[in-house]
Motif scaffolding. Sequence first.
Motif, short mmCIF file in Angstrom:
data_model
loop_
_atom_site.label_atom_id
_atom_site.label_comp_id
_atom_site.label_asym_id
_atom_site.label_seq_id
_atom_site.Cartn_x
_atom_site.Cartn_y
_atom_site.Cartn_z
N LEU A 153 0.74 -1.27 0.07
CA LEU A 153 -0.09 -0.02 0.03
C LEU A 153 0.94 1.25 -0.11
N PHE A 154 0.61 2.02 -0.94
CA PHE A 154 1.22 3.50 -1.02
C PHE A 154 0.32 4.52 -1.25
N TYR A 155 0.49 5.56 -0.30
CA TYR A 155 -0.37 6.78 -0.45
C TYR A 155 0.45 7.99 -0.44
N VAL A 156 0.14 9.13 -1.00
CA VAL A 156 0.88 10.23 -1.26
C VAL A 156 -0.24 11.39 -0.79
N ARG A 157 0.43 12.26 0.24
CA ARG A 157 -0.55 13.12 0.79
C ARG A 157 -0.37 14.31 0.23
N ALA A 158 -1.50 15.19 0.21
CA ALA A 158 -1.53 16.55 -0.60
C ALA A 158 -0.25 17.59 0.05
N GLY A 159 0.04 18.31 -0.70
CA GLY A 159 1.17 19.25 -0.46
C GLY A 159 2.32 19.08 -1.21
N ILE A 160 2.24 17.76 -1.98
CA ILE A 160 3.56 17.43 -2.80
C ILE A 160 3.79 18.42 -3.97
N SER A 161 4.65 18.73 -4.57
CA SER A 161 4.87 19.79 -5.62
C SER A 161 4.92 18.88 -6.93
N ARG A 162 4.45 19.38 -7.96
CA ARG A 162 4.45 18.77 -9.42
C ARG A 162 5.69 17.99 -9.42
N SER A 163 7.01 19.01 -9.03
CA SER A 163 8.21 18.39 -9.52
C SER A 163 8.64 17.43 -8.62
N ALA A 164 8.03 17.48 -7.42
CA ALA A 164 8.50 16.23 -6.31
C ALA A 164 7.70 14.84 -6.78
N LEU A 165 6.48 15.10 -7.39
CA LEU A 165 5.66 14.00 -7.95
C LEU A 165 6.39 13.31 -9.07
N LEU A 166 6.88 14.21 -10.05
CA LEU A 166 7.57 13.81 -11.12
C LEU A 166 8.81 12.94 -10.75
N ARG A 167 9.48 13.37 -9.89
CA ARG A 167 10.64 12.89 -9.43
C ARG A 167 10.40 11.52 -8.82
N LEU A 168 9.10 11.16 -8.28
CA LEU A 168 8.90 9.93 -7.76
C LEU A 168 8.41 8.96 -8.97
N PHE A 169 8.10 9.63 -10.13
CA PHE A 169 7.71 8.62 -11.17
C PHE A 169 9.25 8.32 -11.80
#
Length: 559
Positions: free
Chosen positions: A482-498
């Motif tokens: 199970l993974f979940y991402v909380r609100a507040g993450i930036s677009r760039s940080a979300l992209l880095r996860l990808f």
Amino acid sequence: MDERRAEPDRRIGGSGSPVTLFGEFTITGNRKVRCSVSLTERDLLIQRFASAPVGRNKVVLSLKDCIGCRAYRTDDSADTAAYFSAYFYPLKRRWMSSGVSRQRVEHCFRLAALQDPGANLEEAEKWARAVRERSGRQRYPRDGVSMSELPRPCRMMLLVNPQSGKGQALTLYNNHIQRQLNEAGIQHTLVITERQNHARELMREADLSQWDALVIMSGDGLLYEVINGLLERPDWEEAVQIPLGILPGGSGNALAASVHHYSGASPVYSEELLVSCGFLLCKGLVSHMDLVSIHLSSSPRLFSFLSLAWGFVADVDIESEKYRHAGAARFTVGTLVRLASLRIYKGKLAYLPAAADRNGEEGLRKNMTLHCNNQASSLSPASLLCHQGGDTPCENTLHNYCHSNNSLKVRKAENTPSRSAIKSLPGPPDSVLLPLDQPLPSSWVVVQEEDFVLVLAMHQSHLAEDLLAAPEATVDDGIIHLFYVRAGISRSALLRLFLAMEKGAHLATNCQHLVYAKVQALRLEPYSPKGIITVDGEVVEYGPVQAEVHRGLSRLITG
């Protein structure tokens, strides 16, 4: 051929194994080239007598890489010779690349020592049989995985969705899979699906006694239909035990990539992944595979083999349907659109930690990088530009589950089934889930009402060919990752996860918005009035949902 010419120094192969069969033959296609062939328990050794550059006159082929061997005569009645051909798929370094992939190698030998054509054929058949038997005894080490074998000869039903991916599944079958199955001596019947849920209907009614395995060549959505069709049968307990095979024919191909990953091989993509999965299918080793039961408010219980997603991942997969004409690029467009206007999803999440981790909740909530894509797929780092703040161009190919007409309509919720109704549903009873309208036991971990970017539950290692979402997952670990991402993450940080997920490196990053837990069951209650929930890439009823893993319920051909 002349077995009498075998000498003592030829009785030890390159692997150190004693030679069990020795002969001298000519090479098919060039009768001037003679060679000696030695068969050990582990290798086939070929030594050419003709002049050749140093190092090229001897070939050692591992029987682990052999999928079949056959003996035959030609149609020329004047030719008294017999022949046997052995088919290997060894790992070789790719041209202009540091990686390796399986590449086809065929060796064909001519036997003409005797004037009697029948005697020559008998000798060729003895060799072919010996090669098959010894290659069948070879095993790649798979720590902690209990495996069985498909019977030989084997009868397979091969279901192909001609519309999956770029619409090339039938072409790929004709170019690769048909030949591999014939080389392995596997009888198969090709079934071309005609519409959504066609495979599900077939599985409900099929006479499974005719088949030793069911193989799916498509995206992951066709296997979802097959599994749920099997579990809707009155004889589901027996039906769900039929071995299932997967061949990549879609865009995401998450399970196919997972099967390849479990074999221990380095990552490959596209047709190289298809050849690898075809090889593993022909080897015919079978593992148990977890399935996850999914409860919705008013729909019948479903079973999932891959993932459950809510939020960003599900949105991108489904909303990109309008760009299907663009092929795999539809996911790139969908990702750009969704990143440009990143949504927040309100809801409540709870889970029952996996048994091995229940004594340390801190160990369950490790900060790890998550890729947000329940249907994820291709990310090309070269084409991803990360800009702090504003729009972030990125290429992210999410899973194509071959659903032709995903519906976003939500049926009106009916009364939640009682505990007795849950137990009476087709398939195995759930052991830890309560009806959705009942409060959870104290043993569950409750994530207080939060704003999420995504929630993703994975049951396999991969979200797509090049997205290693759950590196620790195995085919039958009895765990929902199970993974979940909380609100507040930036677009760039979300992209880095990808980006990090391409090699499974997201588990080593320090993203403060990502939480990862190994769980046995979970419950999700969306509060946002609109949204999409997907199971194995298929849209399901939007609303409360819960899931429980059933360890080793089905069987998967993993090679």
